[in-house]
Design a protein around this motif. Structure first.
Motif, PDB file in Angstrom:
ATOM      1  N   LEU A  60    -117.669  74.269 -44.411  1.00  0.00           N
ATOM      2  CA  LEU A  60    -118.755  74.770 -45.261  1.00  0.00           C
ATOM      3  C   LEU A  60    -120.098  74.184 -44.839  1.00  0.00           C
ATOM      4  O   LEU A  60    -121.105  74.907 -44.782  1.00  0.00           O
ATOM      5  N   VAL A  61    -120.121  72.893 -44.530  1.00  0.00           N
ATOM      6  CA  VAL A  61    -121.375  72.273 -44.081  1.00  0.00           C
ATOM      7  C   VAL A  61    -121.845  72.922 -42.782  1.00  0.00           C
ATOM      8  O   VAL A  61    -123.027  73.221 -42.603  1.00  0.00           O
ATOM      9  N   MET A  62    -120.900  73.169 -41.857  1.00  0.00           N
ATOM     10  CA  MET A  62    -121.261  73.808 -40.593  1.00  0.00           C
ATOM     11  C   MET A  62    -121.715  75.253 -40.818  1.00  0.00           C
ATOM     12  O   MET A  62    -122.720  75.695 -40.268  1.00  0.00           O
ATOM     13  N   GLY A  63    -120.949  75.999 -41.619  1.00  0.00           N
ATOM     14  CA  GLY A  63    -121.257  77.405 -41.836  1.00  0.00           C
ATOM     15  C   GLY A  63    -122.524  77.628 -42.632  1.00  0.00           C
ATOM     16  O   GLY A  63    -123.222  78.631 -42.445  1.00  0.00           O
ATOM     17  N   LEU A  64    -122.845  76.702 -43.535  1.00  0.00           N
ATOM     18  CA  LEU A  64    -124.057  76.829 -44.337  1.00  0.00           C
ATOM     19  C   LEU A  64    -125.267  76.298 -43.590  1.00  0.00           C
ATOM     20  O   LEU A  64    -126.349  76.893 -43.621  1.00  0.00           O
ATOM     21  N   GLY A  65    -125.081  75.185 -42.877  1.00  0.00           N
ATOM     22  CA  GLY A  65    -126.212  74.532 -42.232  1.00  0.00           C
ATOM     23  C   GLY A  65    -126.806  75.331 -41.095  1.00  0.00           C
ATOM     24  O   GLY A  65    -128.038  75.418 -40.963  1.00  0.00           O
ATOM     25  N   GLY A  91    -102.050  73.813 -39.200  1.00  0.00           N
ATOM     26  CA  GLY A  91    -102.553  75.173 -39.232  1.00  0.00           C
ATOM     27  C   GLY A  91    -103.342  75.454 -40.493  1.00  0.00           C
ATOM     28  O   GLY A  91    -104.380  76.136 -40.469  1.00  0.00           O
ATOM     29  N   LEU A  92    -102.861  74.933 -41.639  1.00  0.00           N
ATOM     30  CA  LEU A  92    -103.575  75.116 -42.906  1.00  0.00           C
ATOM     31  C   LEU A  92    -104.928  74.422 -42.863  1.00  0.00           C
ATOM     32  O   LEU A  92    -105.934  74.973 -43.350  1.00  0.00           O
ATOM     33  N   TYR A  93    -104.970  73.218 -42.293  1.00  0.00           N
ATOM     34  CA  TYR A  93    -106.234  72.491 -42.186  1.00  0.00           C
ATOM     35  C   TYR A  93    -107.260  73.327 -41.423  1.00  0.00           C
ATOM     36  O   TYR A  93    -108.408  73.501 -41.864  1.00  0.00           O
ATOM     37  N   ASN A  94    -106.853  73.865 -40.272  1.00  0.00           N
ATOM     38  CA  ASN A  94    -107.775  74.638 -39.458  1.00  0.00           C
ATOM     39  C   ASN A  94    -108.108  75.984 -40.096  1.00  0.00           C
ATOM     40  O   ASN A  94    -109.212  76.511 -39.923  1.00  0.00           O
ATOM     41  N   THR A  95    -107.152  76.537 -40.859  1.00  0.00           N
ATOM     42  CA  THR A  95    -107.440  77.770 -41.594  1.00  0.00           C
ATOM     43  C   THR A  95    -108.548  77.541 -42.611  1.00  0.00           C
ATOM     44  O   THR A  95    -109.504  78.327 -42.702  1.00  0.00           O
ATOM     45  N   LEU A  96    -108.441  76.452 -43.377  1.00  0.00           N
ATOM     46  CA  LEU A  96    -109.469  76.166 -44.380  1.00  0.00           C
ATOM     47  C   LEU A  96    -110.797  75.817 -43.723  1.00  0.00           C
ATOM     48  O   LEU A  96    -111.865  76.105 -44.290  1.00  0.00           O
ATOM     49  N   LEU A  97    -110.754  75.215 -42.534  1.00  0.00           N
ATOM     50  CA  LEU A  97    -111.993  74.948 -41.814  1.00  0.00           C
ATOM     51  C   LEU A  97    -112.701  76.262 -41.481  1.00  0.00           C
ATOM     52  O   LEU A  97    -113.914  76.398 -41.684  1.00  0.00           O
ATOM     53  N   PHE A  98    -111.935  77.241 -40.984  1.00  0.00           N
ATOM     54  CA  PHE A  98    -112.516  78.550 -40.681  1.00  0.00           C
ATOM     55  C   PHE A  98    -113.016  79.233 -41.958  1.00  0.00           C
ATOM     56  O   PHE A  98    -114.060  79.897 -41.956  1.00  0.00           O
ATOM     57  N   VAL A  99    -112.257  79.088 -43.055  1.00  0.00           N
ATOM     58  CA  VAL A  99    -112.691  79.672 -44.325  1.00  0.00           C
ATOM     59  C   VAL A  99    -114.018  79.062 -44.762  1.00  0.00           C
ATOM     60  O   VAL A  99    -114.921  79.765 -45.235  1.00  0.00           O
ATOM     61  N   GLY A 100    -114.140  77.745 -44.606  1.00  0.00           N
ATOM     62  CA  GLY A 100    -115.393  77.079 -44.959  1.00  0.00           C
ATOM     63  C   GLY A 100    -116.562  77.585 -44.143  1.00  0.00           C
ATOM     64  O   GLY A 100    -117.660  77.817 -44.674  1.00  0.00           O
ATOM     65  N   ILE A 101    -116.338  77.786 -42.839  1.00  0.00           N
ATOM     66  CA  ILE A 101    -117.399  78.307 -41.975  1.00  0.00           C
ATOM     67  C   ILE A 101    -117.816  79.700 -42.436  1.00  0.00           C
ATOM     68  O   ILE A 101    -119.006  80.038 -42.472  1.00  0.00           O
ATOM     69  N   ALA A 102    -116.827  80.521 -42.800  1.00  0.00           N
ATOM     70  CA  ALA A 102    -117.130  81.877 -43.261  1.00  0.00           C
ATOM     71  C   ALA A 102    -117.820  81.866 -44.623  1.00  0.00           C
ATOM     72  O   ALA A 102    -118.649  82.741 -44.920  1.00  0.00           O
ATOM     73  N   MET A 103    -117.470  80.893 -45.474  1.00  0.00           N
ATOM     74  CA  MET A 103    -118.068  80.824 -46.804  1.00  0.00           C
ATOM     75  C   MET A 103    -119.530  80.415 -46.766  1.00  0.00           C
ATOM     76  O   MET A 103    -120.302  80.779 -47.658  1.00  0.00           O
ATOM     77  N   GLY A 104    -119.919  79.638 -45.748  1.00  0.00           N
ATOM     78  CA  GLY A 104    -121.281  79.118 -45.688  1.00  0.00           C
ATOM     79  C   GLY A 104    -122.345  80.195 -45.788  1.00  0.00           C
ATOM     80  O   GLY A 104    -123.190  80.174 -46.705  1.00  0.00           O
ATOM     81  N   PRO A 105    -122.361  81.180 -44.871  1.00  0.00           N
ATOM     82  CA  PRO A 105    -123.375  82.243 -44.978  1.00  0.00           C
ATOM     83  C   PRO A 105    -123.272  83.038 -46.271  1.00  0.00           C
ATOM     84  O   PRO A 105    -124.296  83.479 -46.814  1.00  0.00           O
ATOM     85  N   ALA A 106    -122.037  83.230 -46.769  1.00  0.00           N
ATOM     86  CA  ALA A 106    -121.875  83.981 -48.014  1.00  0.00           C
ATOM     87  C   ALA A 106    -122.525  83.236 -49.181  1.00  0.00           C
ATOM     88  O   ALA A 106    -123.214  83.840 -50.016  1.00  0.00           O
ATOM     89  N   LEU A 107    -122.311  81.927 -49.262  1.00  0.00           N
ATOM     90  CA  LEU A 107    -122.932  81.148 -50.333  1.00  0.00           C
ATOM     91  C   LEU A 107    -124.445  81.128 -50.193  1.00  0.00           C
ATOM     92  O   LEU A 107    -125.173  81.160 -51.197  1.00  0.00           O
ATOM     93  N   LEU A 108    -124.921  81.081 -48.948  1.00  0.00           N
ATOM     94  CA  LEU A 108    -126.360  81.073 -48.721  1.00  0.00           C
ATOM     95  C   LEU A 108    -126.992  82.376 -49.205  1.00  0.00           C
ATOM     96  O   LEU A 108    -128.099  82.382 -49.741  1.00  0.00           O
ATOM     97  N   SER A 109    -126.271  83.475 -49.031  1.00  0.00           N
ATOM     98  CA  SER A 109    -126.791  84.753 -49.508  1.00  0.00           C
ATOM     99  C   SER A 109    -126.846  84.803 -51.032  1.00  0.00           C
ATOM    100  O   SER A 109    -127.664  85.521 -51.612  1.00  0.00           O
TER     101      SER A 109
END
Length: 398
Positions: free
Chosen positions: A42-47, A155-173
Motif C-alpha cells: 500500500l505504501v508503494m502503490g500509494l506513494g 504465496g499469500l504474503y506476495n498476493t497481499l503485497l500485490f493487492v496493497g500495490i493495487a489498492m494504493g491508486p484506488a485509495l488515492l482516487s
C-alpha cells in the motif's frame, strides 16, 4: 507504544517455529506478518502516483520525477547490506517496529514544507524503512511456517503485497491528492501495523548472526533464489513499463493496452497461493523448472496472440501468474533449508538483486524493443528459458 524491553526477552526467545498442532497460535502471527506485506504494498502503490502527480502539478518534468523516485530505491539498496547485522542486533520484531514507526513519521514530514528538495532525503529514509519492513517480515514469516505450508503462506504474503500495490491508486482516487489526508492516512496505517508487532502472540526466534561474514558469499548458497529475484525484478519492471506500449504498437487502443497490463498483474495476484499449494505437495525444484518453461513458452506466444485479444488476455493472466510465482516457490525452498541469520542474509542479498534488476530491466528491454518489434517478448522468453536451466545445473542449491 514503546519498543520491547528486557521484560519481553524470554517471550522473544521462544522457538522459531510454531507447531501445527496449535493452529490458533500459528494463525495469529501469520496473519499479522502477511498484513505487513499488504502495508508495504500500500505504501508503494500509494506513494508512487502521489509523489509523481504532485511533482507534475508543480511543473517538474520526467527527469525530476525519475530522480526523486530513484531516491527511494537508493534507500533500499543502501540499507540492504546491513540487514543481517540489524536483525541480529535488534531482533526482527524490534527492527520492524522501529521501521514502521520511522516510515510513519517520515510520511508526516512530507507535507510540512513547500519546497520539494527535502523530499529527496525523506524518500531515501522511506525506502530504507520500507526495505526493513519487507525483508524482515518476509524472512520472519518464512521461519515460523512449517515446510508443508510454506509455499501457500509465502504465496499469500506476495498476493497481499500485490493487492496493497493495487489498492494504493484506488485509495488515492477516493481521498484525493489535495491536502494532507493521503500522508496522514498512510502514516496511521503504519502506526497501526507497528502496534500489532507488539502483540503477545508475535513470538520470534532469538537473534542469530549469519554463518558467513560477507554477504556476497550467500550467492553460492542460494543462487537460484537470488537469480529468481533478479529475473522477477527485471521482467516486472520491463513488463509494467513497456507491455502497454508493445500492445499499442501492435494495434491496440490505449485503454485496451492498459487493461491488458491490469489483467497480467491480476494473474500474479490470483495464482500465487494455488501454485504455492502445489509446491507444498510436490518437488519445488521441478516446479520451478516447469514454471520457467511455461513463462518462456508463454512469452514466445506473445507475437502470435497480440492481434487476437480473446487469446491475449488469458495468456497474459496465466503467464504472469506462473512467472511471478517463481519467486514465492524459490523463497519457500530457501526457507526450508536455511534459518535465522542465514535466511535474513539471503533475503538481504535478494533485495540487492531486486534493486539491480529494477534498474537494468527497463533499459535492456527498451534496447530489445528498438532492435525488434517483438523485442520485449524475446527478452522475456530468453531470460525465462535461461532460468529454467539453473535448477538442472545447480542440483544441490536453492
Amino acid at each position: 507504544m514503546s519498543c520491547p524491553d528486557t521484560a519481553n526477552t524470554m517471550k522473544d526467545r521462544m522457538p522459531d517455529h510454531v507447531s501445527p498442532s496449535n493452529p490458533r497460535i500459528q494463525f495469529r502471527p501469520t496473519a499479522t506478518l502477511t498484513f505487513m506485506g499488504l502495508v508495504f504494498g500500500l505504501v508503494m502503490g500509494l506513494g508512487a502516483p502521489l509523489f509523481t502527480l504532485d511533482l507534475a502539478d508543480r511543473g517538474y518534468g520526467a527527469s525530476m520525477v525519475a530522480a526523486n523516485s530513484m531516491m527511494q530505491a537508493l534507500g533500499a539498496l543502501g540499507i540492504a547490506p546491513f540487514m543481517p547485522r540489524l536483525a541480529t542486533y535488534l531482533g526482527p520484531r524490534r527492527a520492524i517496529f522501529l521501521a514502521l514507526m520511522g516510515a510513519g513519521m517520515t510520511l508526516l514530514l512530507f507535507p510540512l514544507g513547500h519546497s520539494i528538495w527535502p523530499w529527496f532525503p525523506l524518500r531515501v529514509l522511506l525506502g530504507a524503512f520500507c526495505e526493513v519492513i519487507l525483508v524482515l517480515s518476509e524472512s520472519w514469516l518464512n521461519q515460523i511456517t512449517d515446510n508443508h505450508a510454506r509455499g501457500r503462506v509465502m504465496g499469500l504474503y506476495n498476493t497481499l503485497l500485490f493487492v496493497g500495490i493495487a489498492m494504493g491508486p484506488a485509495l488515492l482516487s477516493l481521498t484525493g491528492r489535495q491536502g494532507n489526508l493521503p500522508f496522514f492516512g498512510t502514516a496511521a496505517l503504519l502506526l497501526l501495523a507497528a502496534t500489532l508487532t507488539q502483540a503477545p502472540w508475535m513470538v520470534v526466534p532469538p537473534p542469530a548472526a549469519p554463518t558467513r561474514h560477507r554477504l556476497w558469499r550467500y550467492l553460492a548458497l542460494a543462487p537460484i533464489a537470488i537469480t529468481a529475484t533478479l529475473l522477477i525484478a527485471m521482467l516486472d519492471a520491463a513488463a509494467t513499463s513497456f507491455l502497454a506500449l508493445y500492445a499499442i504498437q501492435s494495434g491496440w487502443s490505449e485503454r485496451a493496452a492498459t487493461l491488458l497490463l491490469s489483467v497480467m498483474l491480476l494473474g500474479a495476484t490470483v495464482m500465487q497461493v494455488p501454485i504455492g499449494w502445489i509446491g507444498d505437495r510436490t518437488n519445488r525444484r521441478a516446479l520451478q523448472i516447469i514454471l520457467a518453461l511455461l513463462a518462456c513458452g508463454g512469452a514466445l506466444l506473445w507475437p502470435l496472440v497480440m492481434h487476437q485479444p480473446v487469446l491475449a488476455y488469458p495468456l497474459m493472466f496465466v503467464w504472469d501468474g506462473a512467472f511471478a510465482s517463481l519467486y514465492s516457490v524459490a523463497m519457500a525452498a530457501a526457507g526450508n533449508r536455511y534459518r535465522d541469520g542465514d535466511l535474513i542474509a539471503i533475503y538481504a542479498l535478494c533485495s540487492l538483486a531486486w534493486g539491480l534488476g529494477s534498474f537494468t530491466g527497463p533499459a535492456i528491454s527498451a534496447a530489445a524493443m528498438q532492435a525488434s518489434p517483438h523485442g520485449l517478448a524475446l527478452f522475456a522468453a530468453t531470460l525465462c528459458g535461461l532460468f529454467a536451466l539453473l535448477p538442472l545445473i545447480l542440483k544441490k542449491s536453492v
